[in-house]
Design an enzyme around this catalytic site. Structure first.
Site, PDB file in Angstrom:
ATOM      1  N   ASP A 191       0.809  -1.217   0.000  1.00 16.84           N
ATOM      2  CA  ASP A 191       0.000   0.000   0.000  1.00 16.84           C
ATOM      3  C   ASP A 191       0.842   1.268   0.000  1.00 16.84           C
ATOM      4  OD1 ASP A 191       0.698  -0.938   2.602  1.00 16.84           O
ATOM      5  OD2 ASP A 191      -0.721   0.450   3.511  1.00 16.84           O
TER       6      ASP A 191
ATOM      7  N   GLU B 292      -0.629  -2.156   5.107  1.00 21.75           N
ATOM      8  CA  GLU B 292       0.325  -2.187   6.219  1.00 21.75           C
ATOM      9  C   GLU B 292       0.249  -0.897   7.022  1.00 21.75           C
ATOM     10  OE1 GLU B 292       3.497  -1.216   8.621  1.00 21.75           O
ATOM     11  OE2 GLU B 292       3.348  -0.217   6.688  1.00 21.75           O
TER      12      GLU B 292
END
Length: 436
Positions: A106, A172
């Site tokens: 991400d 994350e």
């Protein structure tokens, strides 16, 4: 330092003797050659992913790129694990242990200011708003390096004793608003560490540091991270008549000072690092109106569970007392974003020479200081023994102390370190599976 020079330095370190039972058909030189061959593609992947960042649980394009690559290598591939997560399974030609390697996918709601020719112009939706999106934490490099490692390891499948699991994780950076769990916790819940269950897991993160150096520490390496939310409820009044209302602005100021005092005056900084920061305050709409509500949020970073629990308990009591002093009420909420990154002691000791083989002699520090940044790799290494380490990726000739930090608009990754990361992944997997 160029990619070629840094790769050559790592290859020189790899002249260390192979352990007994090593992958006989794949010499150190052959592994080095395979990594050198895939490096240009790793750079291309990194730049492509950098130009097309996606926020947590929205990494659909990224997941597609990863899944297509793993399928092309002949791996077993599971998609949609934890919404957008991808799991690839490489079963070696001989039976043996199972090892997992993890990368996060991400990006962040950050306006990029690197000036790179492949800089992001992407946008996404965050908290209901359209925001700029950028890989301001280096996850683009993480994905590219693990894709490269998968290609190298798939090319020597027949000589591998055991199984390698590649975990490409979403979110994350924490659960997006409205989501109860972040990427690691959700992937675990949906079977990322099952069938086959790894015997160990390893991961890395690029950070400011001398290019190509690696560091970590056994036991607590990266802090546990909690999100703190505080809402103060008062009574609105004219700014000229504060005594006719309940002033949540003044109460907020006292809450912030109280939080600061709790850590600065009640925690021994020589025992465990502790950081408690109030970072946002949302209150009011007009300069001469004291509002009836103020919302504060912040982060708590700790390395000791009992100490953390006690600090949270005392903070909630203190915030309530401050509110009561003003005639206001307080709501206090805590949500864990990441647990303590705890590096298994035995694996940490075993890993040091393997990482030196990857990064070169003198480039590995297995006793680095703890850091108050957090990582949800912690949930993965709570399930199976693991080690998480950092890879220095500052620009050539730049003092790491002044290098733009992760999450900053100017953060960038020195592409010369990409082959070092690929090599670290590959050798970690191979050497673990070779262990008697």
């Amino acid at each position: 330092m160029t990619v070629r020079r840094l790769f050559a330095a790592a290859a020189a370190g790899a002249a260390l003797a192979l352990t007994a039972g090593a992958v006989n058909a794949q010499s150190t030189e052959a592994v080095a050659a395979a990594i050198e061959s895939v490096t240009p593609q790793v750079v291309t992947w990194r730049r492509d992913l950098h130009a097309h960042p996606e926020l947590g649980f929205a990494e659909t394009r990224t997941a597609g790129v990863v899944a297509d690559h793993l399928r092309g290598l002949g791996l077993e591939v599971r998609t949609g694990v934890g919404k957008t997560g991808v799991v690839g399974i490489l079963r070696g030609g001989r039976p043996g242990r199972t090892v997992a390697l993890r990368a996060d996918m991400d990006a962040l709601p950050v306006q990029e200011a690197t000036g790179l020719p492949f800089a992001s112009t992407a946008t996404g939706t965050y908290m209901g708003n359209t925001v700029p999106v950028a890989h301001a934490c280096g996850h683009d490099a993480h994905v590219a390096m693990l894709m490269g490692a998968a290609e190298v390891l798939a090319g020597m499948k027949d000589q591998i004793s055991g199984t390698v699991v590649f975990i490409f994780q979403p979110a994350e950076e924490g659960a997006p608003p409205g989501e109860p769990k972040g990427g690691a916790a959700l992937m675990i819940e949906e079977g990322a560490l099952a069938d086959p269950r790894p015997d160990a897991i390893f991961g890395l993160h690029v950070v400011p540091g001398r290019p190509g150096t690696v560091w970590y520490r056994p036991r607590g390496f990266m802090a546990a991270s909690d999100r703190i939310d505080i809402t103060l409820n008062g009574r609105q009044t004219h700014g000229a008549w504060p005594w006719k209302g309940v002033d949540v602005i003044s109460a907020s100021a006292d809450v912030i000072q109280t939080i600061n005092s709790l850590t600065a005056r009640t925690i021994d900084p020589t025992t465990t690092p502790t950081v408690f920061t109030i970072a946002t305050m949302d209150a009011g709409v007009r300069y001469n109106i004291i509002p009836d509500r103020a919302v504060l949020s912040g982060t708590l970073r700790t390395f000791d569970i009992a100490q953390r629990d006690d600090l949270v308990r005392r903070a909630e009591i203190a915030v309530g007392n401050v509110a009561e002093n003003y005639g206001a009420t307080a709501e206090f909420g805590v949500r864990q974003n990441a647990a303590l990154v705890f590096n298994d002691e035995a694996l940490s000791a075993w890993l040091a020479p393997v990482l030196e083989e990857a990064a070169g002699e003198g480039n590995v520090n297995p006793g680095a200081p703890a850091t108050t940044v957090a990582e949800d790799f912690s949930y993965l290494s709570q399930e199976v023994p693991g080690v998480f380490y950092h890879l220095g990726a500052s620009a050539d000739g730049v003092d790491p102390a002044s290098s733009p930090p992760n999450h900053s608009p100017a953060f960038d990754v020195n592409e010369a370190v990409l082959p070092v990361g690929v090599r670290a992944h590959v050798l970690t997997a191979l050497r673990f599976l070779e262990r008697p």
